[in-house]
Design an enzyme around this catalytic site. Structure first.
Site, PDB file in Angstrom:
ATOM      1  CG  ASP A 164      -8.043  20.797  49.148  1.00 54.07           C
ATOM      2  OD1 ASP A 164      -7.343  19.862  48.715  1.00 54.07           O
ATOM      3  OD2 ASP A 164      -8.246  20.973  50.367  1.00 54.07           O
TER       4      ASP A 164
ATOM      5  CG  ASN B  55       1.173  20.238  46.024  1.00 58.49           C
ATOM      6  OD1 ASN B  55       0.548  21.025  45.314  1.00 58.49           O
ATOM      7  ND2 ASN B  55       0.700  19.858  47.219  1.00 58.49           N
TER       8      ASN B  55
END
Length: 263
Positions: free
Chosen positions: A32, A80
């Site tokens: 991340d 995503n």
């Protein structure tokens, strides 16, 4: 220090000496912070993803050298797709760039590529890059570099349940035959065999959530959250995360008789 660990003393910056007998066999990482890293550098978000790709190479080699058996990296989630089209397009082209330059190193280091996720839903050129890397490294017998690509934990569990339900309908098994072992074998990580479940889950960038990652498999994983964005993640950060893992007492619901009992 940079470990977001509320329940234990923070690791210091002295030389790290890991217990070679207590290296986690399967490490999973939620990579991340690429976009936030790029923003901090006054760069476009895609520059963070580009830098993150280079970090994957470094951490793959570091994990292999430490004796890790499986390294699972959350590369692209089923959620995503909601990101801007230009960013998604760049991410879909990254596997080709990554494997074109890294497959020779993977072969030289005896590392095998594996992929979990709904690969058939990816663009054809992404599928080709991934499948080629899997084929080219298929004979390697060392660490497995396992990419979670177009992966979602809830979808995986639903798919596994559907597979078992179909087997019941076909008369192949009975409902009472479905236990935890059989259910695990219906999941995407089944090919990892005894290493299917991560011992250690690391998330970068200071976030402390699972984001739909390996929801079944992490039932007894140890979690370590670090503040570094993924592009700043180094082998030293990896070692410190493992050091925290080694300081914990993994009881799996039982009782540890003494501090040396960690398994």
């Amino acid at each position: 220090m940079f470990f977001n660990d509320r329940h234990e003393e923070r690791a210091d910056k002295q030389a790290i000496e890991l217990d070679g007998q207590q290296i986690p066999q399967h490490i999973a990482i939620i990579m991340d912070g690429n976009g936030r890293w790029a923003k901090g550098q006054n760069l476009p978000r895609v520059a963070g993803h580009q830098r993150g790709m280079e970090v994957v190479k470094d951490i793959t080699k570091a994990a292999s050298d430490l004796g890790v058996k499986v390294l699972t990296l959350y590369a692209f989630s089923t959620e995503n797709w909601k990101r801007p089209e230009t960013e998604v397009g760049f991410l879909m082209k990254l596997p080709g760039k990554f494997f074109d330059t890294f497959v020779p190193d993977l072969i030289a280091n005896n590392i095998r590529v594996n992929v979990i996720g709904y690969v058939d839903q990816l663009p054809a050129y992404t599928q080709k890059a991934v499948k080629n890397a899997v084929a080219q490294t298929a004979n390697n017998t060392g660490m497995v570099l396992n990419f979670a690509l177009n992966y979602g934990g809830r979808s995986e569990i639903v798919s596994g349940a559907q597979q078992l339900a179909q087997q019941v309908l076909n008369g192949e098994i009975k409902p009472e035959d479905i236990d935890e072992t059989r259910f695990s074998q219906s999941l995407m990580t089944a090919s990892l065999n005894k290493y299917a479940d991560p011992d250690l889950l690391i998330r970068t960038s200071g976030e402390e959530r699972l984001s739909n990652f390996l929801l079944w498999q992490i039932a007894y994983s140890e979690f370590v959250f670090v503040d570094e964005h993924w592009p700043d993640f180094t082998s030293e950060v990896l070692k410190r995360a493992i050091m925290i893992y080694q300081s914990r007492h993994r009881r799996f619901g039982g009782l540890a008789e003494n501090k040396s009992d960690k398994k």
